[in-house]
Design an enzyme around this catalytic site. Sequence first.
Site, PDB file in Angstrom:
ATOM      1  N   LEU A 202      55.852  41.485  40.449  1.00  0.00           N
ATOM      2  CA  LEU A 202      54.745  42.444  40.516  1.00  0.00           C
ATOM      3  C   LEU A 202      53.408  41.817  40.182  1.00  0.00           C
ATOM      4  O   LEU A 202      52.366  42.289  40.642  1.00  0.00           O
ATOM      5  CB  LEU A 202      55.015  43.611  39.555  1.00  0.00           C
ATOM      6  N   GLY A 203      53.421  40.763  39.397  1.00  0.00           N
ATOM      7  CA  GLY A 203      52.171  40.118  39.013  1.00  0.00           C
ATOM      8  C   GLY A 203      52.427  39.054  37.975  1.00  0.00           C
ATOM      9  O   GLY A 203      53.528  38.949  37.415  1.00  0.00           O
TER      10      GLY A 203
ATOM     11  N   GLY B 266      50.339  36.319  34.856  1.00  0.00           N
ATOM     12  CA  GLY B 266      49.152  35.936  34.099  1.00  0.00           C
ATOM     13  C   GLY B 266      49.354  34.578  33.479  1.00  0.00           C
ATOM     14  O   GLY B 266      50.221  33.805  33.908  1.00  0.00           O
ATOM     15  N   THR B 267      48.561  34.277  32.459  1.00  0.00           N
ATOM     16  CA  THR B 267      48.620  32.953  31.855  1.00  0.00           C
ATOM     17  C   THR B 267      49.971  32.686  31.205  1.00  0.00           C
ATOM     18  O   THR B 267      50.516  31.582  31.308  1.00  0.00           O
ATOM     19  CB  THR B 267      47.514  32.821  30.786  1.00  0.00           C
ATOM     20  N   TYR B 268      50.530  33.692  30.519  1.00  0.00           N
ATOM     21  CA  TYR B 268      51.751  33.476  29.759  1.00  0.00           C
ATOM     22  C   TYR B 268      52.958  34.249  30.283  1.00  0.00           C
ATOM     23  O   TYR B 268      54.066  34.020  29.814  1.00  0.00           O
ATOM     24  CB  TYR B 268      51.529  33.885  28.289  1.00  0.00           C
ATOM     25  N   ALA B 269      52.755  35.159  31.211  1.00  0.00           N
ATOM     26  CA  ALA B 269      53.865  36.046  31.578  1.00  0.00           C
ATOM     27  C   ALA B 269      53.879  36.361  33.065  1.00  0.00           C
ATOM     28  O   ALA B 269      52.847  36.282  33.742  1.00  0.00           O
ATOM     29  CB  ALA B 269      53.781  37.342  30.777  1.00  0.00           C
ATOM     30  N   THR B 270      55.063  36.710  33.543  1.00  0.00           N
ATOM     31  CA  THR B 270      55.252  37.199  34.903  1.00  0.00           C
ATOM     32  C   THR B 270      56.019  38.510  34.816  1.00  0.00           C
ATOM     33  O   THR B 270      56.977  38.620  34.034  1.00  0.00           O
ATOM     34  CB  THR B 270      56.049  36.188  35.753  1.00  0.00           C
TER      35      THR B 270
ATOM     36  N   LYS C 101      58.768  42.118  31.722  1.00  0.00           N
ATOM     37  CA  LYS C 101      57.728  41.115  31.462  1.00  0.00           C
ATOM     38  C   LYS C 101      58.413  39.868  30.915  1.00  0.00           C
ATOM     39  O   LYS C 101      59.014  39.903  29.834  1.00  0.00           O
ATOM     40  CB  LYS C 101      56.709  41.670  30.463  1.00  0.00           C
TER      41      LYS C 101
ATOM     42  N   ASP D 168      41.738  45.095  25.637  1.00  0.00           N
ATOM     43  CA  ASP D 168      41.758  44.547  27.004  1.00  0.00           C
ATOM     44  C   ASP D 168      41.915  45.682  28.010  1.00  0.00           C
ATOM     45  O   ASP D 168      42.685  45.583  28.966  1.00  0.00           O
ATOM     46  CB  ASP D 168      42.895  43.532  27.162  1.00  0.00           C
TER      47      ASP D 168
END
Length: 417
Positions: free
Chosen positions: A21-22, A24-28, A45, A138
């Site tokens: 689904l998406g 980031g820097t530390y997680a998918t 996550k 955030d």
Amino acid sequence: MASSSSFAPPKLDDFILTERLGSGTYATVYKAYRKGDSREAVAVKVVAKKTLNKASTENLLTEIEILKTVRHPHIVQLKDFVWDSENIYLILEWCSGGDLSRFIRSRRILPEGIARRFLQQIACALQFLHDRNISHLDLKPQNILLCGSVLKLADFGFAQYMSPWDEKSVLRGSPLYMAPEMVCRRQYDSRVDLWSVGVILYEALFGRAPFASRSFSELEEKIRSNQPIDKELVLQAVQKDQDGERSAALSFYCSALEHFVPAIYYETDRQRKDILRQKVRQYASRAEELKALVASDNKLMFEEARTSRDILREMSREQPRLLAALEMASDIIAKEQIGMDENEALDEYQKCLGELLLALAAEPQGRRRELLHVEIKSLMSRAEYLKKNIKMQEAERDVSLDREPLADSVRSSCCVQ
């Protein structure tokens, strides 16, 4: 980034991980289904342990602690968390509607009624958090998920326990949605979340964040400036106009009109109201001129691409899927020329581009790849043109100008044919 080097999702004992689904820097984040009879849909996550440093480990532990203790209809639920030798897995509530950013983009702008309901839901969740001395830090449309018509705050990776009188100085969050205290690297407290909510509301109503910038210094300058946002949009429109970027100039002029037209409606001072009307007539007049020029540019661009499109079709006779996609493109173009609905045309172009991009990825270097790239670029330009045009029409449809004839002038100028 977890499993970024592999297309296959990681294995998890009780779940089947499917589409990504998406990331980031530390997680998918993956969509997943619980094994067994229930086949419950969840979001997983995945955080790769090797990517974690001391700060990100503390953030992750705080995120898990917060989500385990809060239960609220407008906050995404953490169902469980597990780990193995490589990853840490957060099992989260599945929200089928995607995120608020995608929802806004799909509708260009949101009607005030929908934006108001969404704001109430965000405020409800935020009050719940702040009552427990939790700050999200955030907040942005990408971190707000939809379950039907219900919003849920998500991604608490930067969240902190903060009393109202606590102050921090660590930079957290996403620049476009950061409060001025953060942007200017000053001490800040839990109220920074309220600024983010304001930016989100603005984006919902106008389709973009108010202070789009290329750097922190530019963002700080725009926030500090006393210059109205609508004035800045006009300056950008004039600059693009002078640079010969007609389509961009038209888009900026119409965005400025989105601000000026409601301003006229709410202005009570007669003299200022007349000045605003004069400005609107001036910008609408230039938008009308640009509309004709942009329409001419687009027609010329499509005519120039016709020859290469015909050659590409001949070269693709032995590639049935590619040929079908090219035929689809020609069919959409032909239908559009005789009056196809713009929303329908945009949907068709996007489907066609999906097929052509898959073909481009598999196409070896050579003349056909070059022509395919030209075709995709041409169709993307047309799709973007339609997208902007639809946005302009919808924006002007939602504004009113004391029911005066001037509103019709504005609407006409921002509806490119």
